[in-house]
Write a protein that holds these residues in place. Structure first.
Motif, short mmCIF file in Angstrom:
data_model
loop_
_atom_site.label_atom_id
_atom_site.label_comp_id
_atom_site.label_asym_id
_atom_site.label_seq_id
_atom_site.Cartn_x
_atom_site.Cartn_y
_atom_site.Cartn_z
N THR A 196 57.96 88.43 67.73
CA THR A 196 57.23 89.39 68.56
C THR A 196 56.47 88.67 69.67
OG1 THR A 196 57.01 90.93 66.71
CG2 THR A 196 55.52 91.25 68.57
N SER A 197 55.77 87.60 69.32
CA SER A 197 55.05 86.83 70.34
C SER A 197 56.02 86.23 71.35
CB SER A 197 54.24 85.71 69.68
OG SER A 197 53.13 86.24 69.00
N HIS A 198 57.15 85.72 70.87
CA HIS A 198 58.19 85.17 71.74
C HIS A 198 58.64 86.23 72.75
CE1 HIS A 198 61.96 83.03 72.75
NE2 HIS A 198 62.61 84.14 72.47
N ALA A 199 58.98 87.42 72.26
CA ALA A 199 59.52 88.47 73.12
C ALA A 199 58.49 89.00 74.11
CB ALA A 199 60.06 89.60 72.26
N VAL A 200 57.28 89.26 73.62
CA VAL A 200 56.24 89.84 74.48
C VAL A 200 55.83 88.85 75.57
CG1 VAL A 200 53.84 90.63 74.53
CG2 VAL A 200 55.40 91.47 72.77
N ASN A 201 55.75 87.58 75.22
CA ASN A 201 55.37 86.60 76.23
C ASN A 201 56.48 86.36 77.25
OD1 ASN A 201 52.54 85.21 75.87
ND2 ASN A 201 53.29 85.75 73.83
N LEU A 202 57.74 86.42 76.81
CA LEU A 202 58.83 86.37 77.77
C LEU A 202 58.76 87.54 78.73
CD1 LEU A 202 61.83 85.20 75.55
CD2 LEU A 202 60.76 83.91 77.40
N PHE A 203 58.48 88.72 78.20
CA PHE A 203 58.33 89.90 79.06
C PHE A 203 57.22 89.68 80.08
CE2 PHE A 203 55.51 93.56 79.66
CZ PHE A 203 56.31 94.35 80.47
N ASP A 204 56.08 89.21 79.61
CA ASP A 204 54.93 89.04 80.51
C ASP A 204 55.23 88.00 81.58
OD1 ASP A 204 52.23 90.11 80.83
OD2 ASP A 204 51.59 88.03 80.60
N MET A 205 55.87 86.90 81.18
CA MET A 205 56.24 85.89 82.19
C MET A 205 57.26 86.44 83.17
SD MET A 205 56.28 82.22 80.18
CE MET A 205 57.08 82.72 78.65
#
Length: 226
Positions: A196-205
């Motif tokens: 979840t952290s991986h995916a959400v941070n990729l989205f934000d970047m």
């Protein structure tokens, strides 16, 4: 194209970002550098293993996802070496007693990593001519001469890979963006202990600071640089 955040970020949120004009691609420049962050046994383990098995060896390990990402880092590394482009290794330096600070307060396990954990897996290990940058905090720019090296090398864009997506990769990308480097994050060449952290941070970047794409797409874009 399947994106890591599909099914995690709501359609309403995506529509809001799109309507506000976020997420436009910036592309690569003419002189990219590969920045390999914290790909050490402390985050990969010495062999592939499921997460809860991996943390029996190193509490900081991310398990199988690290080895999956490392296979893609190898592919990118081969491209950069063939092109003669810069490769830089910001890495976690062994912790000393005076390093405790807020890091020790927040994540005590980071302070007790065995010496083996600081070694690089041979698949992605540095070679002569690569630049190694020991660091003490998440961003590869904080307290290191990374920006100075990049300027000296004439670098205009960064391909950032490694661990963790939500921590050191993100922190380095945000700072790289602030220094006006074009940043690209291959979504399957970075890893995290939390999907979840991986995916959400990729989205934000992807919507604020970097281009985010599969490794094979990044390699195709790199091939177009003269």
């Amino acid at each position: 194209m399947t994106r890591p955040w599909d099914g995690i970020i709501s359609e309403e949120d995506l529509r809001a970002y799109d309507a506000a004009g976020f997420g436009r691609p910036t592309g690569l420049g003419k002189r990219p550098a590969l920045v390999i962050i914290d790909v050490q046994y402390r985050t990969t383990g010495t062999k592939p293993a499921p997460f809860f098995d991996a943390i029996e060896e190193f509490k900081t390990s991310c398990g199988q996802v690290a080895w999956d990402a490392m296979a893609n880092i190898e592919k990118l590394l081969a491209v950069f070496r063939a092109k003669g482009w810069p490769v830089l290794y910001p890495y976690v330096a062994p912790k000393q007693s005076f390093d405790t600070g807020r890091l020790g307060d927040k994540v005590p396990a980071l302070l007790g990593v065995a010496a083996k954990g600081y070694e690089f897996p041979p698949q992605i290990a540095p070679k002569d001519g690569d630049i190694l940058l020991p660091k003490k905090h998440p961003s590869a720019f904080f307290g290191t001469p990374l920006a100075s090296y990049l300027i000296d090398l004439g670098v205009d864009s960064l391909v950032v890979v490694g661990c963790s997506t939500s921590g050191c990769v993100r922190g380095s990308v945000v700072d790289g963006f602030a220094y006006n480097f074009r940043c690209t994050v291959p979504q399957d060449a970075c890893y995290d202990r939390s999907y979840t952290s991986h995916a959400v941070n990729l989205f934000d970047m992807a919507y604020k600071y970097a281009d985010v794409a599969p490794t094979d797409d990044v390699i195709a874009a790199l091939a177009k640089i003269a």
